[in-house]
Design a protein around this motif. Structure first.
Motif, mmCIF file in Angstrom:
data_model
loop_
_atom_site.group_PDB
_atom_site.id
_atom_site.type_symbol
_atom_site.label_atom_id
_atom_site.label_comp_id
_atom_site.label_asym_id
_atom_site.label_seq_id
_atom_site.Cartn_x
_atom_site.Cartn_y
_atom_site.Cartn_z
ATOM 1 N N ILE A 260 -47.814 53.334 8.625
ATOM 2 C CA ILE A 260 -49.040 54.111 8.789
ATOM 3 C C ILE A 260 -48.982 55.415 8.009
ATOM 4 N N VAL A 261 -47.811 56.032 7.959
ATOM 5 C CA VAL A 261 -47.671 57.311 7.260
ATOM 6 C C VAL A 261 -47.360 57.102 5.776
ATOM 7 N N ALA A 262 -46.496 56.154 5.470
ATOM 8 C CA ALA A 262 -46.028 56.001 4.091
ATOM 9 C C ALA A 262 -47.103 55.431 3.170
ATOM 10 N N CYS A 263 -47.886 54.473 3.645
ATOM 11 C CA CYS A 263 -48.879 53.833 2.768
ATOM 12 C C CYS A 263 -49.880 54.831 2.185
ATOM 13 N N PRO A 264 -50.507 55.712 2.993
ATOM 14 C CA PRO A 264 -51.405 56.709 2.396
ATOM 15 C C PRO A 264 -50.687 57.670 1.447
ATOM 16 N N LEU A 265 -49.460 58.076 1.812
ATOM 17 C CA LEU A 265 -48.715 58.987 0.933
ATOM 18 C C LEU A 265 -48.391 58.322 -0.395
ATOM 19 N N ILE A 266 -48.004 57.058 -0.362
ATOM 20 C CA ILE A 266 -47.706 56.331 -1.605
ATOM 21 C C ILE A 266 -48.960 56.214 -2.458
ATOM 22 N N ALA A 267 -50.084 55.887 -1.824
ATOM 23 C CA ALA A 267 -51.340 55.748 -2.567
ATOM 24 C C ALA A 267 -51.739 57.070 -3.221
ATOM 25 N N VAL A 268 -51.638 58.166 -2.470
ATOM 26 C CA VAL A 268 -51.980 59.485 -3.013
ATOM 27 C C VAL A 268 -51.056 59.846 -4.161
ATOM 28 N N SER A 269 -49.753 59.621 -3.980
ATOM 29 C CA SER A 269 -48.782 59.984 -5.013
ATOM 30 C C SER A 269 -48.998 59.185 -6.291
ATOM 31 N N VAL A 270 -49.181 57.879 -6.178
ATOM 32 C CA VAL A 270 -49.369 57.031 -7.367
ATOM 33 C C VAL A 270 -50.655 57.392 -8.093
ATOM 34 N N TYR A 271 -51.735 57.586 -7.343
ATOM 35 C CA TYR A 271 -53.025 57.892 -7.962
ATOM 36 C C TYR A 271 -52.985 59.235 -8.698
ATOM 37 N N LEU A 272 -52.475 60.269 -8.023
ATOM 38 C CA LEU A 272 -52.458 61.602 -8.643
ATOM 39 C C LEU A 272 -51.460 61.672 -9.797
ATOM 40 N N ILE B 75 -37.598 62.275 5.484
ATOM 41 C CA ILE B 75 -37.574 63.330 6.510
ATOM 42 C C ILE B 75 -38.476 62.958 7.678
ATOM 43 N N LEU B 76 -39.681 62.488 7.372
ATOM 44 C CA LEU B 76 -40.600 62.084 8.440
ATOM 45 C C LEU B 76 -40.031 60.905 9.228
ATOM 46 N N GLY B 77 -39.405 59.965 8.522
ATOM 47 C CA GLY B 77 -38.833 58.798 9.193
ATOM 48 C C GLY B 77 -37.721 59.163 10.159
ATOM 49 N N VAL B 78 -36.871 60.118 9.757
ATOM 50 C CA VAL B 78 -35.786 60.551 10.645
ATOM 51 C C VAL B 78 -36.363 61.196 11.905
ATOM 52 N N VAL B 79 -37.364 62.055 11.728
ATOM 53 C CA VAL B 79 -37.990 62.709 12.892
ATOM 54 C C VAL B 79 -38.635 61.666 13.802
ATOM 55 N N PHE B 80 -39.364 60.709 13.215
ATOM 56 C CA PHE B 80 -40.010 59.664 14.010
ATOM 57 C C PHE B 80 -38.982 58.825 14.765
ATOM 58 N N SER B 81 -37.874 58.493 14.106
ATOM 59 C CA SER B 81 -36.872 57.633 14.740
ATOM 60 C C SER B 81 -36.236 58.316 15.938
ATOM 61 N N ILE B 82 -36.025 59.636 15.842
ATOM 62 C CA ILE B 82 -35.456 60.368 16.982
ATOM 63 C C ILE B 82 -36.488 60.517 18.087
ATOM 64 N N GLU B 83 -37.710 60.885 17.700
ATOM 65 C CA GLU B 83 -38.762 61.141 18.680
ATOM 66 C C GLU B 83 -39.173 59.866 19.428
ATOM 67 N N SER B 84 -39.202 58.748 18.722
ATOM 68 C CA SER B 84 -39.628 57.497 19.359
ATOM 69 C C SER B 84 -38.495 56.793 20.072
ATOM 70 N N GLY B 85 -37.255 57.245 19.881
ATOM 71 C CA GLY B 85 -36.138 56.712 20.640
ATOM 72 C C GLY B 85 -35.399 55.554 20.009
ATOM 73 N N ASP B 86 -35.712 55.200 18.769
ATOM 74 C CA ASP B 86 -35.030 54.079 18.138
ATOM 75 C C ASP B 86 -33.531 54.325 17.966
ATOM 76 N N LEU B 87 -33.129 55.595 17.888
ATOM 77 C CA LEU B 87 -31.717 55.916 17.701
ATOM 78 C C LEU B 87 -30.995 56.213 19.009
ATOM 79 N N SER B 88 -31.728 56.453 20.075
ATOM 80 C CA SER B 88 -31.058 56.920 21.294
ATOM 81 C C SER B 88 -31.477 56.200 22.572
#
Length: 264
Positions: A22-34, A233-246
């Motif tokens: 959800i987060v990466a797809c829009p960022l990739i699209a924006v980065s490639v286009y610009l 960076i966003l992925g690391v924060v999400f993984s900690i916050e959502s509990g996938d690591l703990s």
């Protein structure tokens, strides 16, 4: 009455891969286009490079600072919660061991309440760990455990040494639970999460629109490198916050207690 989940809290309940998509797809699209538009511009005039450099450096520093702060804060909060759960169920295990010295109606009843509390904790209070919750039924069971502990201590079936140990272990259990309840809620506030997402987007836009030199390849490398770092960076924060690591670390002390104290 449970409060409705905010948009960010609903997002964090999704699987980590869904969050990243959800987060990466829009960022990739924006980065490639610009980046594509930037490399198509003529390279003879780069009068805005100085201004662009200041923007990229400033936003990059903000991204590193806020991202590092979010990772450390979330990790410390999760670690503190895990430590509280470990102390809580270590004390509960000690209580169960004390009750095994005698087989009376009081001791059997107390062990049954300990098992009921552990099941309530693992299915309700720790179900979404590291986001912790409080169960009214678990709170009620704490009171029942307190009453059962008092009855067993006063029954005269235990030696004074075991009575002192039983009371001390119950106090440790109660204090550890209260400490855990102090950590209920999200690891990070929604405002910090939204701020991190916004700065990540600005960083991707700034790097993608940075004036390109003669080598188009280096421009693509620059844009894609920044994009990967932001998503990481966003992925690391999400993984900690959502509990996938703990998540499993929160549940392990409860499972160990249930395994070592089977019903019946």
């Amino acid at each position: 009455m449970e409060l409705p989940l905010s948009l960010m809290q609903q997002f964090l309940t999704l699987h980590l891969w869904a969050q990243l998509l959800i987060v990466a797809c829009p960022l990739i699209a924006v980065s490639v286009y610009l980046t594509y538009r930037t490399v198509k511009k003529p390279v003879k005039r780069r009068n805005d490079e100085g201004t662009a450099t200041v923007v990229v450096r400033f936003v990059g520093a903000a991204m590193v600072f806020l991202g590092g702060f979010a990772v450390v804060t979330a990790w410390q909060a999760a670690a503190a919660g895990i430590e509280d759960v470990q102390r809580e169920f270590s004390s509960l295990t000690a209580i169960a061991q004390d009750t095994r010295t005698v087989t009376t109606e009081e001791s059997v009843g107390l062990r049954d309440k300990l098992l009921a509390y552990a099941r309530e904790a693992i299915t309700v209070e720790l179900a979404d760990a590291p986001t912790l919750a409080e169960s009214p039924r678990a709170t009620e069971l704490v009171f029942e455990i307190s009453q059962a502990t008092l009855r067993l201590a006063e029954a005269g079936d235990l030696s004074p040494v075991f009575v002192d140990s039983l009371v001390s272990n119950f106090d440790d259990f109660k204090n550890a639970r209260n400490a855990r309840l102090g950590h209920t809620g999200e690891l990070l506030p929604d405002s910090l999460m939204w701020g991190l997402l916004l700065i990540g987007l600005i960083m991707v836009v700034a790097s993608s629109t940075y004036p390109s030199g003669p080598s188009r390849r280096y421009k693509w490398v620059q844009s894609m490198s920044v994009l990967v770092v932001v998503i990481t960076i966003l992925g690391v924060v999400f993984s900690i916050e959502s509990g996938d690591l703990s998540h499993e670390k929160f549940l392990l002390p409860v499972r160990n207690f249930l395994d070592s104290n089977p019903a019946g």
